[in-house]
Design an enzyme around this catalytic site. Structure first.
Site, PDB file in Angstrom:
ATOM      1  CB  SER A 142      -7.148 -38.305  -3.131  1.00 24.53           C
ATOM      2  OG  SER A 142      -7.535 -37.837  -1.862  1.00 24.53           O
ATOM      3  CE1 TYR A 155      -9.222 -33.512  -5.346  1.00 25.34           C
ATOM      4  CE2 TYR A 155      -9.628 -35.021  -3.524  1.00 25.34           C
ATOM      5  CZ  TYR A 155      -8.747 -34.337  -4.340  1.00 25.34           C
ATOM      6  OH  TYR A 155      -7.392 -34.486  -4.152  1.00 25.34           O
TER       7      TYR A 155
HETATM    8  P1  NAD Z   1      -1.553 -27.617  -6.779  1.00 27.71           P
HETATM    9  O1  NAD Z   1      -2.682 -26.656  -6.840  1.00 27.71           O
HETATM   10  O2  NAD Z   1      -0.310 -27.242  -6.039  1.00 27.71           O
HETATM   11  O3  NAD Z   1      -1.115 -28.060  -8.258  1.00 27.71           O
HETATM   12  C1  NAD Z   1      -2.057 -28.442  -9.216  1.00 27.71           C
HETATM   13  C2  NAD Z   1      -1.532 -28.048 -10.580  1.00 27.71           C
HETATM   14  O4  NAD Z   1      -2.467 -28.526 -11.550  1.00 27.71           O
HETATM   15  C3  NAD Z   1      -1.407 -26.528 -10.777  1.00 27.71           C
HETATM   16  O5  NAD Z   1      -0.125 -26.207 -11.301  1.00 27.71           O
HETATM   17  C4  NAD Z   1      -2.522 -26.213 -11.752  1.00 27.71           C
HETATM   18  O6  NAD Z   1      -2.225 -25.110 -12.619  1.00 27.71           O
HETATM   19  C5  NAD Z   1      -2.626 -27.516 -12.522  1.00 27.71           C
HETATM   20  N1  NAD Z   1      -3.907 -27.668 -13.202  1.00 27.71           N
HETATM   21  C6  NAD Z   1      -5.142 -27.424 -12.711  1.00 27.71           C
HETATM   22  N2  NAD Z   1      -6.059 -27.645 -13.652  1.00 27.71           N
HETATM   23  C7  NAD Z   1      -5.403 -28.046 -14.767  1.00 27.71           C
HETATM   24  C8  NAD Z   1      -5.797 -28.422 -16.056  1.00 27.71           C
HETATM   25  N3  NAD Z   1      -7.093 -28.399 -16.433  1.00 27.71           N
HETATM   26  N4  NAD Z   1      -4.859 -28.783 -16.949  1.00 27.71           N
HETATM   27  C9  NAD Z   1      -3.539 -28.790 -16.600  1.00 27.71           C
HETATM   28  N5  NAD Z   1      -3.101 -28.437 -15.388  1.00 27.71           N
HETATM   29  C10 NAD Z   1      -4.027 -28.064 -14.477  1.00 27.71           C
HETATM   30  O7  NAD Z   1      -2.204 -28.953  -6.180  1.00 27.71           O
HETATM   31  P2  NAD Z   1      -1.561 -30.320  -5.630  1.00 27.71           P
HETATM   32  O8  NAD Z   1      -1.967 -30.426  -4.214  1.00 27.71           O
HETATM   33  O9  NAD Z   1      -0.137 -30.456  -5.986  1.00 27.71           O
HETATM   34  O10 NAD Z   1      -2.450 -31.365  -6.439  1.00 27.71           O
HETATM   35  C11 NAD Z   1      -1.936 -32.212  -7.440  1.00 27.71           C
HETATM   36  C12 NAD Z   1      -2.776 -33.475  -7.485  1.00 27.71           C
HETATM   37  O11 NAD Z   1      -2.644 -34.155  -6.244  1.00 27.71           O
HETATM   38  C13 NAD Z   1      -4.264 -33.241  -7.710  1.00 27.71           C
HETATM   39  O12 NAD Z   1      -4.782 -34.221  -8.576  1.00 27.71           O
HETATM   40  C14 NAD Z   1      -4.852 -33.416  -6.326  1.00 27.71           C
HETATM   41  O13 NAD Z   1      -6.181 -33.806  -6.352  1.00 27.71           O
HETATM   42  C15 NAD Z   1      -3.937 -34.508  -5.789  1.00 27.71           C
HETATM   43  N6  NAD Z   1      -3.912 -34.633  -4.342  1.00 27.71           N
HETATM   44  C16 NAD Z   1      -3.527 -33.581  -3.569  1.00 27.71           C
HETATM   45  C17 NAD Z   1      -3.513 -33.742  -2.192  1.00 27.71           C
HETATM   46  C18 NAD Z   1      -3.103 -32.631  -1.271  1.00 27.71           C
HETATM   47  O14 NAD Z   1      -3.361 -32.743  -0.084  1.00 27.71           O
HETATM   48  N7  NAD Z   1      -2.457 -31.573  -1.747  1.00 27.71           N
HETATM   49  C19 NAD Z   1      -3.878 -34.966  -1.615  1.00 27.71           C
HETATM   50  C20 NAD Z   1      -4.270 -36.013  -2.447  1.00 27.71           C
HETATM   51  C21 NAD Z   1      -4.275 -35.838  -3.812  1.00 27.71           C
END
Ligand code: NAD
Length: 260
Positions: A142, A155
């Protein structure tokens, strides 16, 4: 078809960024294992990929659970022969000031982000070394792998930690042709972000519009959210890259929020 005949595991791929990466990998010819907490949700995402002509399977996996990770990766290797690409993407967010942060929440965040990255890396790296055909490991970092924000101590800590893990994997993986890199997105409108907009508004005592404009997108060059497609493009490039020239790196895709 940049990922023809590759076998990829994407964690947290039933939703958001992971799902977009799984779909992009399938379009590029990879066979994709959708690993997520709920088997139904993982199977639904896999079924949708199959209806568009891609190859995918769902697997139930809590990435913080060693036995589930081992069993899930073994099931993929049994079904398809090995694993060529891991995207360690599963993650959650927790909004709280440090003084109110429960130890249990701190540990849960580090378990999902760091234990999860370690366990899936170890299981997949073993398969990659055994198969002897190289591989790619992509961590979902991130901008918070580089910068801090208030209210996000575990985080930010975990996302910084992924860069350290990635660098070690790059060094240990090199002789096996295994590359490791981190993608560092800015804010992407997924369920993870939608949930934290009202939470941040409450903690900071401002409106949700202000959270978006003056917290999330304030430092970008154009006030724009990063998209799932933006992140998926980088994930394809990192998985398909042909040599160890690109390893141990972190690539920020954030509309200029963070500049290296
Ligand atoms: P999201 O909530 O849409 O998807 C996350 C997925 O991870 C969900 O399907 C959830 O069920 C799954 N998950 C959660 N805990 C889990 C576990 N213990 N084991 C297996 N699966 C699990 O979120 P997203 O925004 O798509 O996030 C995905 C990644 O991207 C994360 O690591 C997040 O930190 C990172 N990220 C997101 C953003 C953003 O702005 N959305 C920015 C930077 C990084």
């Amino acid at each position: 078809m940049r990922l023809q005949d590759k076998i990829a595991i994407v964690t947290g791929a039933a939703s958001g960024i992971g799902r977009g990466i799984a779909e992009a990998y399938a379009r590029e010819g990879a066979t994709v294992a959708i690993a997520d907490l709920s088997l139904d949700a993982a199977n639904a995402a896999a079924a949708e990929i199959a209806t568009s002509g891609g190859k995918a399977m769902g697997i139930a996996m809590d990435v913080a659970n060693e036995a589930q990770v081992e069993a899930g990766v073994a099931a993929v290797a049994k079904a398809y022969g090995s694993v060529d690409v891991l995207v360690s993407n599963a993650g959650i967010q927790h909004i709280a000031p440090l003084v109110d942060l429960a130890f249990a929440d701190w540990r849960k965040m580090l378990a999902i982000h760091l234990d999860g990255a370690f366990l899936t890396t170890r299981a997949c790296l073993r398969r990659m070394v055994e198969a002897g055909r190289g591989g790619a490991i992509v961590y979902m970092g991130s901008v918070h792998s580089k910068e801090a924000s208030p209210l996000k101590a575990p985080y930010v800590t975990a996302k910084h930690g992924l860069i350290g893990l990635c660098k070690v994997v790059a060094k240990e993986g090199a002789k096996h042709g295994v590359r490791a890199n981190v993608i560092c997105p800015g804010f992407v409108r997924t369920p993870l972000v939608e949930k934290q907009i009202p939470e941040q508004a409450k903690e900071l005592g401002i409106t949700e519009q202000d959270v978006i404009k003056n917290v999330m997108l304030k430092e970008t060059v154009d006030g724009e959210f990063t998209t799932i497609a933006d992140v998926a493009d980088i994930a394809v490039m990192l998985a398909a890259f042909r040599s160890n020239a690109l390893t141990g790196q972190s690539i920020v895709v954030s509309h200029g929020w963070f500049m290296q």
